[in-house]
Design a protein around this motif. Structure first.
Motif, PDB file in Angstrom:
ATOM      1  N   LYS A 237      38.738  26.078   3.689  1.00 55.04           N
ATOM      2  CA  LYS A 237      37.723  26.300   2.337  1.00 55.04           C
ATOM      3  C   LYS A 237      36.540  26.695   2.943  1.00 55.04           C
ATOM      4  O   LYS A 237      36.268  26.490   4.144  1.00 55.04           O
ATOM      5  CB  LYS A 237      37.556  24.717   2.105  1.00 55.04           C
ATOM      6  CG  LYS A 237      38.640  24.046   1.194  1.00 55.04           C
ATOM      7  CD  LYS A 237      38.495  22.579   0.673  1.00 55.04           C
ATOM      8  CE  LYS A 237      39.494  22.023  -0.196  1.00 55.04           C
ATOM      9  NZ  LYS A 237      39.446  20.692  -0.730  1.00 55.04           N
ATOM     10  N   GLY A 238      36.023  27.460   2.373  1.00 58.93           N
ATOM     11  CA  GLY A 238      34.557  28.145   2.870  1.00 58.93           C
ATOM     12  C   GLY A 238      34.847  29.664   3.311  1.00 58.93           C
ATOM     13  O   GLY A 238      33.914  30.401   3.616  1.00 58.93           O
ATOM     14  N   LYS A 239      36.150  29.695   3.431  1.00 65.91           N
ATOM     15  CA  LYS A 239      36.598  31.269   4.038  1.00 65.91           C
ATOM     16  C   LYS A 239      36.222  32.139   3.108  1.00 65.91           C
ATOM     17  O   LYS A 239      35.703  33.488   3.678  1.00 65.91           O
ATOM     18  CB  LYS A 239      38.211  31.188   4.212  1.00 65.91           C
ATOM     19  CG  LYS A 239      38.669  32.862   4.802  1.00 65.91           C
ATOM     20  CD  LYS A 239      38.159  32.688   6.267  1.00 65.91           C
ATOM     21  CE  LYS A 239      38.780  34.080   6.815  1.00 65.91           C
ATOM     22  NZ  LYS A 239      38.674  34.149   8.374  1.00 65.91           N
ATOM     23  N   ILE A 240      36.218  32.156   1.988  1.00 70.22           N
ATOM     24  CA  ILE A 240      36.010  33.246   0.774  1.00 70.22           C
ATOM     25  C   ILE A 240      34.438  33.503   0.910  1.00 70.22           C
ATOM     26  O   ILE A 240      33.796  34.468   0.931  1.00 70.22           O
ATOM     27  CB  ILE A 240      36.235  32.738  -0.679  1.00 70.22           C
ATOM     28  CG1 ILE A 240      37.543  32.964  -0.825  1.00 70.22           C
ATOM     29  CG2 ILE A 240      35.437  33.944  -1.636  1.00 70.22           C
ATOM     30  CD1 ILE A 240      38.323  32.452  -2.122  1.00 70.22           C
ATOM     31  N   SER A 241      33.502  32.343   1.122  1.00 65.97           N
ATOM     32  CA  SER A 241      32.079  32.448   1.080  1.00 65.97           C
ATOM     33  C   SER A 241      31.755  33.125   2.556  1.00 65.97           C
ATOM     34  O   SER A 241      30.596  33.798   2.378  1.00 65.97           O
ATOM     35  CB  SER A 241      31.454  31.036   0.882  1.00 65.97           C
ATOM     36  OG  SER A 241      31.824  30.425  -0.150  1.00 65.97           O
TER      37      SER A 241
END
Length: 446
Positions: A237-241
């Motif tokens: 989680k947070g990889k896209i951001s």
């Protein structure tokens, strides 16, 4: 064992059918999947489980394929075999013996080395006996293995054009989903809501008017497979951001596994994930089965989501031209997002004093050119690198527009929306599709 085997009979029929088609085999051809499934059954028939600890570690055909270089060090092996082997070993999209074996079979078809693993294995009788039971397998049977080898040799004469990047679900299924790669205009917010479900990043919602929502490129239920070339399989989680932040100002390169197959049905491995998504996101609009896309689109107007892996109805050379009405232009400020299209069109067509002008709109390889209909002199010209978005209103479908910056749109600080009216709604759609395809043909400089 009998002198004939049903699996070999089935395999022979599939190969003859493929050869009779006399065309390049693609993922959309169901016979390709059928061939792979049948060959996999042959590879697994009579397969022993050497090295398995009390049956807890299951071996698959990939295990002996991967081990072949260790037993052929004094024998020249096809360099394409080594390359395919290394590709599968290092792939982040397949993590099981099953997935890596399937990935290897598809690569072998592409590189015309589908016969190499068996031929290398059979050069070492002890290794063959180590992996296969001669009383039940095809590969270790003296007569049947020769028949198998001759069939696989025939397959090397068939041309395969498979999307090797489309491998993320080979751990689970042989069914190949629809895989789309998009190049979106630079933005800070894609306009998507995602959920992490069983190692996949699934789209829970796509905001209307967002970059991701333009032309229904991305839809709820789709799975993000790659972002800026990085695999999203099992991403945190947070990889896209983080990736969006690291590549701020760049065109956004995103690859997705579509929730719908070409026949309109839902891709079967995501059914269970969709049920989880319903519970996690209350506003999730679950995708439903729909009619298959039958209408062919001219090649110059095909969007990536429209491509059906088939020959288009026409292949026009050079530019595509249309007689349209140029309505007016409107300055939209420092941003050129697709969300500004509808408002811009509305403000233009509501003006009391407008004088629509008949023009010739030419969609060239790298530019949009607007010419005087009578003199054919160029009145406007914009490179696709200057165009930040295009679209039309849902309540006035003959009107369409594109927004362009005063320089490359990634660094432009001033954008103008140019509004046109086509003769028919269908023509407006084709023009917009052609403009969108132009983004993919153009090299970006940032």
């Amino acid at each position: 064992m009998a002198l004939r085997d049903p699996l070999l009979t089935e395999l022979k029929g599939i190969i003859l059918s493929l050869k009779n088609e006399k065309q390049i085999m693609k993922d959309c051809n169901p016979k390709v999947q059928l061939f792979c499934e049948t060959l996999e059954k042959i590879y697994r028939k009579g397969l022993k489980q050497p090295g398995s600890i009390f049956g807890l570690i299951r071996r698959d055909y990939w295990c002996w394929i991967e081990a072949l270089p260790h037993y052929t060090w004094n024998d020249k092996i096809n360099p394409l075999f080594s390359l395919a082997l290394e590709t599968c070993q290092n792939s982040s999209k397949v993590r099981t013996h099953q997935g890596k074996g399937r990935c290897f079979l598809r690569l072998s078809l592409m590189k015309k080395i589908i016969n190499v693993p068996i031929s290398q294995l059979l050069k070492n009788p002890k290794l063959t006996e180590y992996w296969y039971d001669p009383s039940t397998s095809i590969i270790a049977n003296e007569l049947l293995k020769e028949s198998l080898m001759s069939m696989l040799f025939l397959v090397t004469d068939i041309d395969f054009e498979l999307n090797i990047k489309n491998a993320s679900f080979l751990d689970e299924t042989w069914q190949i989903p629809v895989y789309k790669h998009y190049e979106l205009v630079p933005c800070r917010d894609l306009g998507i809501i995602v959920r992490h479900i069983k190692n996949r990043i699934m789209l829970a919602d796509v905001k209307p008017g967002s970059v991701a929502g333009e032309d229904d490129k991305l839809e709820p239920g789709d799975i993000i497979d790659e972002l800026f070339g990085e695999s999203m399989y099992g991403a945190s989680k947070g990889k896209i951001s983080k990736l969006m932040c690291d590549h701020e100002g760049w065109p956004i390169y995103i690859s997705v596994v579509k929730c719908h197959l070409l026949n309109g049905k839902i891709f079967s491995p995501i059914h269970e994930r969709l049920a989880v998504l319903r519970k996690e996101y209350a506003n999730f609009k679950e995708p439903k089965e729909r009619e298959p896309i039958k209408k062919k689109i001219p090649s110059h107007a095909q969007l990536p989501r429209d491509a059906l892996d088939e020959v288009p109805i026409s292949s026009p050379e050079g530019s595509a031209g249309y007689r349209v009405k140029y309505i007016d232009k409107v300055h939209v400020g420092k941003e050129g997002g697709v969300n500004l299209i509808e408002g811009s069109i509305n403000s233009v067509i509501k003006q009391k004093e407008i004088n629509p002008k008949d023009v010739w709109l030419e969609l060239a390889e790298t530019d949009i050119i607007i010419k005087n209909l009578e003199t054919r002199n160029t009145e406007l010209k914009h490179s696709y690198t200057e165009i930040s978005s295009c679209g039309r209103r849902t309540d006035a479908l003959t009107y369409f527009a594109y927004i362009a910056g005063d320089t490359t749109c990634t660094i432009s600080k001033s954008f103008v929306c140019y509004v046109f009216k086509s003769q028919t709604e269908e023509e407006a759609k084709i023009i917009l599709c052609s403009i969108a395809q132009g983004f993919g043909r153009t090299t970006w400089f940032v």
